[in-house]
Structures are given as structure tokens and as C-alpha cells.
Design an enzyme around this catalytic site. Sequence first.
Site, PDB file in Angstrom:
ATOM      1  N   HIS A   1      52.213   3.904 -31.520  1.00 24.92           N
ATOM      2  CA  HIS A   1      52.660   2.639 -32.106  1.00 24.92           C
ATOM      3  C   HIS A   1      51.593   2.002 -32.984  1.00 24.92           C
ATOM      4  O   HIS A   1      51.661   0.810 -33.279  1.00 24.92           O
ATOM      5  CB  HIS A   1      53.107   1.672 -31.012  1.00 24.92           C
ATOM      6  CG  HIS A   1      54.354   2.150 -30.346  1.00 24.92           C
ATOM      7  ND1 HIS A   1      55.608   1.938 -30.879  1.00 24.92           N
ATOM      8  CD2 HIS A   1      54.540   2.882 -29.230  1.00 24.92           C
ATOM      9  CE1 HIS A   1      56.510   2.512 -30.099  1.00 24.92           C
ATOM     10  NE2 HIS A   1      55.897   3.088 -29.095  1.00 24.92           N
TER      11      HIS A   1
ATOM     12  N   LYS B   1      57.578   7.406 -36.276  1.00 21.74           N
ATOM     13  CA  LYS B   1      57.654   5.939 -36.315  1.00 21.74           C
ATOM     14  C   LYS B   1      57.147   5.466 -37.682  1.00 21.74           C
ATOM     15  O   LYS B   1      57.872   5.582 -38.652  1.00 21.74           O
ATOM     16  CB  LYS B   1      56.978   5.370 -35.079  1.00 21.74           C
ATOM     17  CG  LYS B   1      57.879   5.649 -33.841  1.00 21.74           C
ATOM     18  CD  LYS B   1      57.292   5.416 -32.483  1.00 21.74           C
ATOM     19  CE  LYS B   1      58.301   5.880 -31.421  1.00 21.74           C
ATOM     20  NZ  LYS B   1      57.778   5.884 -30.067  1.00 21.74           N
TER      21      LYS B   1
ATOM     22  N   THR C   1      60.656  26.631 -31.837  1.00 27.24           N
ATOM     23  CA  THR C   1      60.601  26.814 -33.279  1.00 27.24           C
ATOM     24  C   THR C   1      59.751  25.726 -33.951  1.00 27.24           C
ATOM     25  O   THR C   1      59.790  24.562 -33.547  1.00 27.24           O
ATOM     26  CB  THR C   1      62.032  26.810 -33.848  1.00 27.24           C
ATOM     27  OG1 THR C   1      62.743  27.893 -33.261  1.00 27.24           O
ATOM     28  CG2 THR C   1      62.043  26.959 -35.364  1.00 27.24           C
TER      29      THR C   1
HETATM   30  C1  LIG Z   1      58.098   6.886 -28.961  1.00 25.71           C
HETATM   31  C2  LIG Z   1      56.920   7.201 -28.096  1.00 25.71           C
HETATM   32  C3  LIG Z   1      56.495   8.510 -27.880  1.00 25.71           C
HETATM   33  C4  LIG Z   1      57.339   9.682 -28.298  1.00 25.71           C
HETATM   34  O1  LIG Z   1      57.288   9.884 -29.651  1.00 25.71           O
HETATM   35  P1  LIG Z   1      58.519  10.627 -30.361  1.00 25.71           P
HETATM   36  O2  LIG Z   1      57.953  11.160 -31.594  1.00 25.71           O
HETATM   37  O3  LIG Z   1      59.579   9.593 -30.541  1.00 25.71           O
HETATM   38  O4  LIG Z   1      58.981  11.700 -29.407  1.00 25.71           O
HETATM   39  C5  LIG Z   1      55.295   8.743 -27.236  1.00 25.71           C
HETATM   40  N1  LIG Z   1      54.558   7.714 -26.781  1.00 25.71           N
HETATM   41  C6  LIG Z   1      54.950   6.442 -26.907  1.00 25.71           C
HETATM   42  C7  LIG Z   1      54.098   5.354 -26.380  1.00 25.71           C
HETATM   43  C8  LIG Z   1      56.151   6.145 -27.556  1.00 25.71           C
HETATM   44  O5  LIG Z   1      56.581   4.887 -27.641  1.00 25.71           O
END
Ligand SMILES: *Cc1c(COP(=O)(O)O)cnc(C)c1O
Length: 435
Positions: A226, A257, A287
Amino acid sequence: MIRRQNQEDKMNYQRFFEDAIDQLHAERRYRIFADIERIVGRFPRAIWRANGRTEEITIWCSNDYLGMGQHPAVIAAMQQAAGGMGTGAGGTRNISGNNHPLVELEQELAQLHGKEAGLVFTSGFISNEAAISTIGRLLPNCLIISDELNHASMIEGVRRSGAEKKIFRHNDVAHLESILQAAGRDRAKLIVFESVYSMDGDIAPIAEIADLAEKYNAMTYIDEVHAVGMYGPHGGGITEREGLAHRIDVIEGTLAKAFGTLGGYITGRQSVIDAVRSYAPGFIFTTALPPAVAAAATAAIRHLKSSHVERDAQKRQAARTKQVLSDAGLPVMETPTHIVPVLVGDPELCKMASDRLLGVHGIYIQPINYPTVPRGTERLRITPTPFHSDALIEDLRDALVETWNALGISWGGEERPAVAENDRVVPLLVPKSGG
Ligand SMILES: *Cc1c(COP(=O)(O)O)cnc(C)c1O
């Protein structure tokens, strides 16, 4: 409780699964996904389909934090790579899937965090699960020390490692130290934590954790999911902003994100990355990311390395959202980040508020209930982006105020302050207390 079968009954599979779902309904934990279609060039506006109707809405809970999922350079990179190299990777990394854009992406990520090497996985979830479990399994008699609010993907990694684990109270370095001390300097120890915690929007004391790791000879693993793209002069996360990246052994992040695409990664010393590459089933037996996704992610990372516009605008709109909602008396939970949680404190009301915001106001904010957050702290988690204009923020405030009044949700103790003179006039009802 899931109903037990009578001994003489045959196993009724359908009944079993129906009961499992009924239990979620009874606990107000059954999840419903909104059917949405994002519109390029008009983020955060989107089309929502429900009950045969089609409506335009505003998304206020997207993790496409900077709108990079619609950035022209990112779209162009994806289109170009797909046009030139096709859609899928065609194999695992080991068996013909190791496409050149993916190799470039890993170099880009290593450089972003000032590390020797990077390794890309098919998601952030998989990167945590695979890396933590592999590191914890390879280190002899490893003790994994994990923050109590760590993400489900990290918890899964800890579990799968088979290593002993100890949980430290959230961001509590004194508690962390007592665990390190008890384990002793000689035992292998892995501290796993996040930089920005996504539900409360708070930040870990990274420097103090790095100090302790040095003092007790522990390895450190941070989830910057984040924060990457959004913090630090080049988008290298909180560790870059605070000049601490070199003091953390493994920095993990997502491409899904702020970088607007898909995939997860770890960066660190060559030896650690090579070990995970060589031993993690979740990396080996799947994959590789398609070249188009890798190329798009690289374009987003490169753009955010040099452009401050998105980061600055996001900070401004997040601060403005907090201010405008607080001024209206809404129970905004204080955070030092871009995340704006508004407390509801009841699962039913939280779901009803979300339904009302979408159905009546065309505002989409997914309710956050247990087990994602502790019971009694159910909330709406708002994520302003550079594309949430001041006018949209005011619309959001009006919609929240109307919803709080209509449903009698708690304003958070204090009486609701009068509307400031320069605020737009909104039809106010008398606020009810309690919730
Ligand atoms: C969203 C999230 C993930 C997972 O990431 P993705 O790419 O969506 O699988 C890992 N750690 C935290 C803290 C997250 O909020």
C-alpha cells in the site's frame, strides 16, 4: 453451526455447502460483488449493473490509487506488447515462459528499491505466501515474528512455512523486542510486517524495527503493497521516503494497486531472491505473467519514478477528503496516509450504508466487516485518488451525511457540528445518536 449429518444419512453434499453459506448470511459476512465496468478516461466513474439496470457510479474504494490503470503510457505499453508478443507467456518461468518484458520488470523493481535482485509472482498474495513460507522453511529452526495485523497472504506464508511463529502486538516494538530477546541472538528469526496497514492506514515504526533486527540478528521482511508508487521520491515506498530500504532484507510489493496492473514481487539480496526462485512451489509451478502485463507494469513504475504529479494530487485529495468529512462531523479515523476509514461500528449498518450509498447516491464504497477488521470496528474505507475532484468530494460528503442520518449511524460521540458557512447547503435531518 454447520448442521451435522445423522449417522444413518448419506453425506448430503449440497446441503453441506448451503449450510456453510447460510452461516455467512447469519453472521452478515456473506460477500456480494458489484458488477462494474471502468471507463477509460473517466476514472473514477464506472458503469454498474444490477437487477437488469445499468447506472453510472463513482468508485471511492479502488486500490488503483493513482489511476495508473488508465494511464495512456501504461495502456499503450500493454497494447504494444500484446500486439507484438501475443497474450499469454506460454509457460512457467522454467519452461519457455521467461519473457523479456518480465526480465526487464524484475530489473526495474530491484532498482526501484535499491536491491540486488527482484522476483515477480502472479500476485502480491502469492509473493507473500511463497516468499515467507520458503524463507521460513529454508532457515533452520526459524522463528517467524509477525505483526498481529498482517495481511492474510503473510499469515498464509507463515503457516505454510511450518516454522514456529510468535505474534507481536501491532506496531509494538517493546513487545517485539521481548520476543527477540527470549529467542536469543543465535536462533534464526524472521520479522514480517507491513509499512502501511491498509485498513487502519497507519505506518510501522520501520527504523526501530530495523534497529531491533540488527541488535538481535534477525532478518526483516516488509510488505509495501500500500505504499509503492505513492511514497518516496521515486515511488519506492515508505522505506525509500525514510531512507531505510537498505536496512530491510526483503521488500515486497504489488503491481496491482498504485501500479495499476497485476502481479506481485519481492526484492532483496541476490542469494535470498535466488533461493526463493529455486525453492518456492508457488513461483516454480505456475505460468509466468504475460509480457503485456509485465510491460504495462514497467511503464507505470517508470512513469511514477519521475512524475510527482500523481503522488502530489493524491495527497492533496486525501487530505481534502479527510477535512471535508471531518468538518461534516463524520467519524473519520485519523491516519497519516492516503487511506480514509470512516467508522460505522456495526456489520449490518455498514452493509446497509454501502447499499444505500450505491443504490441512492451512485457512490460505491465496499463495506469492510469482520474478519477483515475486528468486530465493532466495521467501517467504510475510502481511497481518494488524484481523479476524485473537489466536487466529487463534496458529493461524497453529502451522500455520507444523508446516509448517516437515514440509518441512524453513530457520529462518534460528539454532537454533529453546524455546517460551515462556505459549505454547500445540504438538507440536514436531526442526527440520531447510537448505532
Ligand atoms: C492487496 C494486498 C496484498 C495482495 O496483493 P495482490 O497483488 O492484490 O494479490 C498483499 N498484502 C497486502 C497488505 C495487501 O493489502
